[in-house]
Design a protein around this motif. Structure first.
Motif, mmCIF file in Angstrom:
data_model
loop_
_atom_site.group_PDB
_atom_site.id
_atom_site.type_symbol
_atom_site.label_atom_id
_atom_site.label_comp_id
_atom_site.label_asym_id
_atom_site.label_seq_id
_atom_site.Cartn_x
_atom_site.Cartn_y
_atom_site.Cartn_z
ATOM 1 N N ALA A 19 66.744 18.455 -68.818
ATOM 2 C CA ALA A 19 67.913 18.566 -69.698
ATOM 3 C C ALA A 19 67.513 19.158 -71.042
ATOM 4 O O ALA A 19 68.217 20.021 -71.590
ATOM 5 C CB ALA A 19 68.561 17.193 -69.882
ATOM 6 N N GLN A 20 66.384 18.717 -71.569
ATOM 7 C CA GLN A 20 65.932 19.248 -72.860
ATOM 8 C C GLN A 20 65.577 20.726 -72.733
ATOM 9 O O GLN A 20 65.893 21.523 -73.629
ATOM 10 C CB GLN A 20 64.742 18.452 -73.373
ATOM 11 C CG GLN A 20 64.373 18.808 -74.786
ATOM 12 C CD GLN A 20 63.321 17.880 -75.372
ATOM 13 O OE1 GLN A 20 62.831 16.990 -74.703
ATOM 14 N NE2 GLN A 20 62.978 18.110 -76.624
ATOM 15 N N ALA A 21 64.945 21.101 -71.649
ATOM 16 C CA ALA A 21 64.606 22.517 -71.444
ATOM 17 C C ALA A 21 65.879 23.351 -71.370
ATOM 18 O O ALA A 21 65.960 24.432 -71.972
ATOM 19 C CB ALA A 21 63.781 22.686 -70.170
ATOM 20 N N GLN A 22 66.876 22.839 -70.667
ATOM 21 C CA GLN A 22 68.141 23.571 -70.559
ATOM 22 C C GLN A 22 68.830 23.676 -71.918
ATOM 23 O O GLN A 22 69.378 24.715 -72.271
ATOM 24 C CB GLN A 22 69.070 22.893 -69.542
ATOM 25 C CG GLN A 22 70.322 23.699 -69.240
ATOM 26 C CD GLN A 22 69.999 25.080 -68.683
ATOM 27 O OE1 GLN A 22 69.217 25.234 -67.766
ATOM 28 N NE2 GLN A 22 70.629 26.106 -69.244
ATOM 29 N N GLN A 23 68.777 22.599 -72.714
ATOM 30 C CA GLN A 23 69.370 22.639 -74.059
ATOM 31 C C GLN A 23 68.686 23.696 -74.926
ATOM 32 O O GLN A 23 69.351 24.427 -75.655
ATOM 33 C CB GLN A 23 69.260 21.272 -74.730
ATOM 34 C CG GLN A 23 70.212 20.246 -74.194
ATOM 35 C CD GLN A 23 69.985 18.868 -74.822
ATOM 36 O OE1 GLN A 23 68.908 18.581 -75.319
ATOM 37 N NE2 GLN A 23 71.014 18.037 -74.791
ATOM 38 N N LEU A 24 67.359 23.757 -74.847
ATOM 39 C CA LEU A 24 66.638 24.762 -75.621
ATOM 40 C C LEU A 24 67.005 26.183 -75.184
ATOM 41 O O LEU A 24 67.200 27.070 -76.022
ATOM 42 C CB LEU A 24 65.128 24.551 -75.503
ATOM 43 C CG LEU A 24 64.546 23.431 -76.346
ATOM 44 C CD1 LEU A 24 63.103 23.155 -75.947
ATOM 45 C CD2 LEU A 24 64.637 23.779 -77.824
ATOM 46 N N ARG A 76 59.220 31.263 -82.160
ATOM 47 C CA ARG A 76 58.928 29.818 -82.118
ATOM 48 C C ARG A 76 59.829 29.112 -81.115
ATOM 49 O O ARG A 76 59.388 28.217 -80.388
ATOM 50 C CB ARG A 76 59.082 29.203 -83.514
ATOM 51 C CG ARG A 76 57.973 29.607 -84.463
ATOM 52 C CD ARG A 76 57.995 28.782 -85.747
ATOM 53 N NE ARG A 76 59.305 28.746 -86.374
ATOM 54 C CZ ARG A 76 59.707 29.532 -87.382
ATOM 55 N NH1 ARG A 76 58.882 30.422 -87.868
ATOM 56 N NH2 ARG A 76 60.907 29.409 -87.895
ATOM 57 N N LEU A 77 61.051 29.531 -81.067
ATOM 58 C CA LEU A 77 61.986 28.935 -80.105
ATOM 59 C C LEU A 77 61.563 29.247 -78.674
ATOM 60 O O LEU A 77 61.619 28.387 -77.791
ATOM 61 C CB LEU A 77 63.401 29.456 -80.384
ATOM 62 C CG LEU A 77 64.550 28.786 -79.658
ATOM 63 C CD1 LEU A 77 64.537 27.279 -79.890
ATOM 64 C CD2 LEU A 77 65.876 29.383 -80.114
ATOM 65 N N THR A 78 61.086 30.453 -78.434
ATOM 66 C CA THR A 78 60.599 30.829 -77.102
ATOM 67 C C THR A 78 59.375 29.997 -76.728
ATOM 68 O O THR A 78 59.248 29.549 -75.584
ATOM 69 C CB THR A 78 60.279 32.336 -77.058
ATOM 70 O OG1 THR A 78 61.482 33.056 -77.318
ATOM 71 C CG2 THR A 78 59.722 32.737 -75.704
ATOM 72 N N GLU A 79 58.485 29.781 -77.695
ATOM 73 C CA GLU A 79 57.324 28.920 -77.425
ATOM 74 C C GLU A 79 57.781 27.502 -77.072
ATOM 75 O O GLU A 79 57.233 26.879 -76.156
ATOM 76 C CB GLU A 79 56.398 28.879 -78.645
ATOM 77 C CG GLU A 79 55.639 30.161 -78.877
ATOM 78 C CD GLU A 79 54.866 30.156 -80.190
ATOM 79 O OE1 GLU A 79 54.785 29.095 -80.849
ATOM 80 O OE2 GLU A 79 54.355 31.220 -80.562
ATOM 81 N N ALA A 80 58.779 27.004 -77.791
ATOM 82 C CA ALA A 80 59.296 25.658 -77.495
ATOM 83 C C ALA A 80 59.917 25.607 -76.106
ATOM 84 O O ALA A 80 59.730 24.638 -75.360
ATOM 85 C CB ALA A 80 60.320 25.243 -78.555
ATOM 86 N N VAL A 81 60.640 26.662 -75.748
ATOM 87 C CA VAL A 81 61.245 26.725 -74.408
ATOM 88 C C VAL A 81 60.151 26.725 -73.344
ATOM 89 O O VAL A 81 60.227 26.002 -72.346
ATOM 90 C CB VAL A 81 62.153 27.968 -74.278
ATOM 91 C CG1 VAL A 81 62.529 28.230 -72.827
ATOM 92 C CG2 VAL A 81 63.404 27.797 -75.130
ATOM 93 N N ASP A 82 59.136 27.538 -73.546
ATOM 94 C CA ASP A 82 58.026 27.605 -72.581
ATOM 95 C C ASP A 82 57.313 26.262 -72.465
ATOM 96 O O ASP A 82 57.012 25.797 -71.361
ATOM 97 C CB ASP A 82 57.022 28.699 -72.980
ATOM 98 C CG ASP A 82 57.601 30.099 -72.837
ATOM 99 O OD1 ASP A 82 58.634 30.250 -72.151
ATOM 100 O OD2 ASP A 82 57.012 31.032 -73.429
ATOM 101 N N GLN A 83 57.041 25.661 -73.625
ATOM 102 C CA GLN A 83 56.358 24.365 -73.611
ATOM 103 C C GLN A 83 57.204 23.313 -72.899
ATOM 104 O O GLN A 83 56.696 22.543 -72.086
ATOM 105 C CB GLN A 83 56.060 23.908 -75.039
ATOM 106 C CG GLN A 83 55.302 22.600 -75.102
ATOM 107 C CD GLN A 83 55.003 22.182 -76.533
ATOM 108 O OE1 GLN A 83 55.513 22.746 -77.486
ATOM 109 N NE2 GLN A 83 54.163 21.172 -76.669
ATOM 110 N N GLN A 84 58.490 23.297 -73.177
ATOM 111 C CA GLN A 84 59.360 22.325 -72.517
ATOM 112 C C GLN A 84 59.445 22.607 -71.021
ATOM 113 O O GLN A 84 59.542 21.696 -70.211
ATOM 114 C CB GLN A 84 60.759 22.332 -73.149
ATOM 115 C CG GLN A 84 61.641 21.200 -72.667
ATOM 116 C CD GLN A 84 61.052 19.836 -72.963
ATOM 117 O OE1 GLN A 84 60.479 19.608 -74.009
ATOM 118 N NE2 GLN A 84 61.192 18.923 -72.029
ATOM 119 N N GLY A 85 59.377 23.879 -70.655
ATOM 120 C CA GLY A 85 59.351 24.233 -69.225
ATOM 121 C C GLY A 85 58.127 23.654 -68.538
ATOM 122 O O GLY A 85 58.210 23.129 -67.422
#
Length: 156
Positions: free
Chosen positions: A37-42, A75-84
């Motif tokens: 869910a968090q990955a989808q939100q990001l 930075r947002l892309t890095e957060a998305v990747d990390q959450q993935g």
């Protein structure tokens, strides 16, 4: 000590282990759901952010604003990747928990089957003993009806 007590204790232990495995599976499921869910939100936030700022850039051509946008998107892309990656690890932990539950359930079923088999064996042994006692009682009764010469007394 009852012959079934060790098996009953083993079954109780197996069921406790299964219950712990089920609890771990539920925890892993909740963790996996939250991570996904968090990955989808990001992802949704990044998409909305890019759409909003793309519209903004088409109106104003400020270079500093573009750099700020690009930095934040990185930075947002890095957060998305990390959450993935976190979501993938959570999926793997859930898969491991499911396997552990299956193994625990298999152990419980095996112990139950063993208890059933032992119970059937004990019933058969008791039945054989009872049959032997009945046969011996019948033989004693028959011997008691014989006369002193080992033959039934003459009717008369």
């Amino acid at each position: 000590m009852n012959a079934m007590q060790p098996l009953a204790a083993l079954l109780a232990q197996s069921e406790r282990e299964r219950d712990l495995a089920l609890a771990e599976q539920q925890r892993a499921q909740a963790s996996c759901d939250a991570a996904q869910a968090q990955a989808q939100q990001l992802l949704d936030y990044r998409r909305e952010y890019q759409q909003r700022w793309n519209a903004q850039f088409s109106r104003a051509g400020q270079i500093e604003l573009v750099r700020c946008y690009q930095s934040f998107v990185e930075r947002l892309t890095e957060a998305v990747d990390q959450q993935g990656h976190i979501a993938e690890r959570a999926k793997q932990q859930l898969a491991n928990a499911v396997v552990a539950v299956r193994a625990a359930e298999t152990r419980c079923a095996s112990v139950r089957k063993l208890i059933e088999r032992r119970t059937a064996e004990l019933r058969q042994a008791a039945g054989r003993r009872e049959q032997q006692q009945t046969d011996e009682a019948a033989a004693r009764a028959a011997w008691g009806r014989l006369g002193p010469n080992g033959r039934p007394p003459a009717a008369g």
